[in-house]
Write a protein that holds these residues in place. Structure first.
Motif, PDB file in Angstrom:
ATOM      1  N   CYS A 283       1.099  -1.241  -0.039  1.00 28.87           N
ATOM      2  CA  CYS A 283       0.462  -0.460  -0.052  1.00 28.87           C
ATOM      3  C   CYS A 283       0.951   1.185   0.089  1.00 28.87           C
ATOM      4  O   CYS A 283       1.872   1.267   1.013  1.00 28.87           O
ATOM      5  CB  CYS A 283      -0.488   0.088   1.054  1.00 28.87           C
ATOM      6  SG  CYS A 283      -2.181   2.226   1.461  1.00 28.87           S
ATOM      7  N   ASN A 285       0.355   3.954   0.790  1.00 23.37           N
ATOM      8  CA  ASN A 285      -0.387   5.031   1.641  1.00 23.37           C
ATOM      9  C   ASN A 285       0.531   5.033   2.771  1.00 23.37           C
ATOM     10  O   ASN A 285       1.120   6.204   3.735  1.00 23.37           O
ATOM     11  CB  ASN A 285      -2.196   5.070   1.587  1.00 23.37           C
ATOM     12  CG  ASN A 285      -2.184   6.183   2.789  1.00 23.37           C
ATOM     13  OD1 ASN A 285      -1.766   7.531   2.694  1.00 23.37           O
ATOM     14  ND2 ASN A 285      -3.588   6.102   2.962  1.00 23.37           N
ATOM     15  N   CYS A 286      -0.492   3.478   3.691  1.00 24.70           N
ATOM     16  CA  CYS A 286       0.461   3.302   5.073  1.00 24.70           C
ATOM     17  C   CYS A 286       1.778   2.235   5.172  1.00 24.70           C
ATOM     18  O   CYS A 286       2.580   2.355   5.964  1.00 24.70           O
ATOM     19  CB  CYS A 286      -0.673   2.151   5.910  1.00 24.70           C
ATOM     20  SG  CYS A 286      -0.896   1.013   5.330  1.00 24.70           S
ATOM     21  N   CYS A 313      -6.909  -0.925   0.359  1.00 27.36           N
ATOM     22  CA  CYS A 313      -5.553  -1.902   2.177  1.00 27.36           C
ATOM     23  C   CYS A 313      -6.209  -1.885   2.920  1.00 27.36           C
ATOM     24  O   CYS A 313      -7.623  -1.385   2.827  1.00 27.36           O
ATOM     25  CB  CYS A 313      -4.608  -0.712   1.874  1.00 27.36           C
ATOM     26  SG  CYS A 313      -3.786  -0.658   3.541  1.00 27.36           S
ATOM     27  N   CYS A 316      -5.464   0.801   6.299  1.00 28.45           N
ATOM     28  CA  CYS A 316      -5.875   2.099   5.870  1.00 28.45           C
ATOM     29  C   CYS A 316      -7.287   2.107   4.981  1.00 28.45           C
ATOM     30  O   CYS A 316      -7.618   3.311   5.259  1.00 28.45           O
ATOM     31  CB  CYS A 316      -4.403   2.964   5.696  1.00 28.45           C
ATOM     32  SG  CYS A 316      -4.579   2.940   4.459  1.00 28.45           S
ATOM     33  N   TYR A 318      -6.798   2.505   2.155  1.00 23.45           N
ATOM     34  CA  TYR A 318      -6.807   3.037   1.036  1.00 23.45           C
ATOM     35  C   TYR A 318      -7.122   2.807  -0.067  1.00 23.45           C
ATOM     36  O   TYR A 318      -7.187   1.101  -0.291  1.00 23.45           O
ATOM     37  CB  TYR A 318      -5.114   3.845   0.983  1.00 23.45           C
ATOM     38  CG  TYR A 318      -4.774   3.382  -0.494  1.00 23.45           C
ATOM     39  CD1 TYR A 318      -4.741   5.333  -0.860  1.00 23.45           C
ATOM     40  CD2 TYR A 318      -4.088   3.070  -2.172  1.00 23.45           C
ATOM     41  CE1 TYR A 318      -4.283   5.443  -1.607  1.00 23.45           C
ATOM     42  CE2 TYR A 318      -3.551   3.637  -2.537  1.00 23.45           C
ATOM     43  CZ  TYR A 318      -3.431   4.501  -2.888  1.00 23.45           C
ATOM     44  OH  TYR A 318      -2.531   5.552  -4.371  1.00 23.45           O
TER      45      TYR A 318
HETATM   46 ZN   LIG Z   1      -2.905   1.330   3.718  1.00 27.97          ZN
END
Ligand SMILES: [Zn+2]
Length: 356
Positions: A283, A285-286, A313, A316, A318
């Protein structure tokens, strides 16, 4: 040795070079060829090929060859250059290898990853399509995938190759039946040569298109990014292509080679990502990577009922397109975390990818 060099020089620059075997049809490719001179020098912005005083019959270009590009900064009477003269498309080119100092571009603070796919190159802000390009069709009200010019040329190439093979097979069969000796001259008819020429023209066009795509794309990448991540082009990738395997194989290598030298030339950093790095599962994002049942596969995810192109995800929340987020995931790569990642992959539980 000197005789050989002189002969090849004469042959290369001779405009009346006999080429009787060529079929007499409208020609788009001139007789391409090249000639290597290891001792050429440059004076007053003109190129002087190796001169051989003993051979009086060489009168061509003794006054130096004027170039269309300014090369006066290479002026050095005593320096000898290794120069290749190339004859292509009715023009002469001289390739000189010179070591240049590294130019530095302005720092942009941007990083990007390049995901090399079978039919497209994918980076955060730019996608380059190779064989099929998505276009929105207003009449149909949906996205259609027409073939690119390169893919159409490859179709043509396949067609011409089939035609040539058919002709050869036919002639060989006929010769065997009549107990004739099999000789390549048997099928080298005028028509055969015409098709051969068309085939060569197609290859040349493809070559030019590929060159254009790679040069423009790498220019863009190097200009706007301080650091670039590319995946190690392993066999896994190439296995994905069924029909288009041969189509892109050479392009991959060329792309990486070009990007590498441009990064070196302009002082950019190029990171080659380990081929076991799970760029699809991470992911952006995280930084959590999916493992075991949570993995996204080519047929989607059974456990969470997501489609093959849907990345979600579970840490999080996402969501993104599976391919579109790969460049962002590549940026999270660091070589130090690879051993840890491989350990965790075996355990089959989601894990945090270290890095930034
Ligand atoms: Zn994530």
């Amino acid at each position: 040795m000197i005789n050989d060099l002189d002969q090849s020089y004469q042959a290369f620059f001779d405009p009346k070079r006999p080429d009787s075997k060529r079929p007499k049809i409208k020609q788009k490719i001139s007789d391409n060829g090249s000639y290597l001179d290891t001792q050429a020098h440059i004076k007053d912005g003109k190129i002087f090929p190796t001169t051989n005083v003993k051979m009086s019959n060489r009168k061509l270009y003794t006054g130096g060859i004027k170039c269309s590009e300014a090369i006066s900064d290479l002026n050095d009477k005593n320096k000898r250059y290794r120069m290749r003269f190339i004859h292509r498309d009715h023009k002469y080119y001289a390739a000189i290898s010179v070591k240049r100092p590294v130019k530095s571009l302005m720092a942009t603070g941007q990083w990007d990853g390049v995901d090399v796919n079978v039919d497209h190159f994918n980076s955060t802000n730019r996608v380059v399509w190779l064989s099929k390009q998505p276009l929105y069709d207003r009449k149909l009200g949906k996205v259609v995938y027409p073939k690119t010019r390169m893919a159409r040329l490859y179709d043509k190439i396949a067609h011409y190759q089939r035609a040539l093979a058919k002709k050869r097979e036919c002639v060989i069969r006929h010769a065997k039946k009549n107990k004739q000796k099999i000789d390549r001259r048997l099928w080298q008819t005028k028509n055969y040569q015409k098709v051969q020429l068309k085939l060569r023209q197609c290859y040349l066009k493809v070559d030019h298109i590929q060159h254009d795509i790679v040069q423009k794309y790498t220019n863009y990448l190097v200009k706007y990014h301080d650091r670039l991540y590319i995946e190690d082009l392993d066999v896994e990738h190439l296995k994905m292509g069924i029909a288009s395997k041969g189509l892109h194989r050479s392009l991959f290598g060329y792309f990486r080679q070009t990007l590498a030298y441009k990064c070196r030339l302009f002082g950019r950093e190029l990171v080659v990502v380990h081929n076991k790095y799970p760029s699809t599962q991470v992911c952006p994002n995280c930084g959590f990577a999916k493992a075991g049942n949570n993995k996204i596969t080519l047929s989607g995810n059974q456990k969470h009922h997501t489609k093959h192109n849907e990345f979600k995800c579970y840490h999080c929340g996402y969501t993104a397109d599976r391919d579109a987020k790969v460049p962002a995931s590549l940026i999270r790569y660091s070589a130090d975390s690879m051993s840890e990642i491989m350990k965790r992959q075996k355990l089959g539980q989601d894990y945090q990818v270290l890095g930034i």
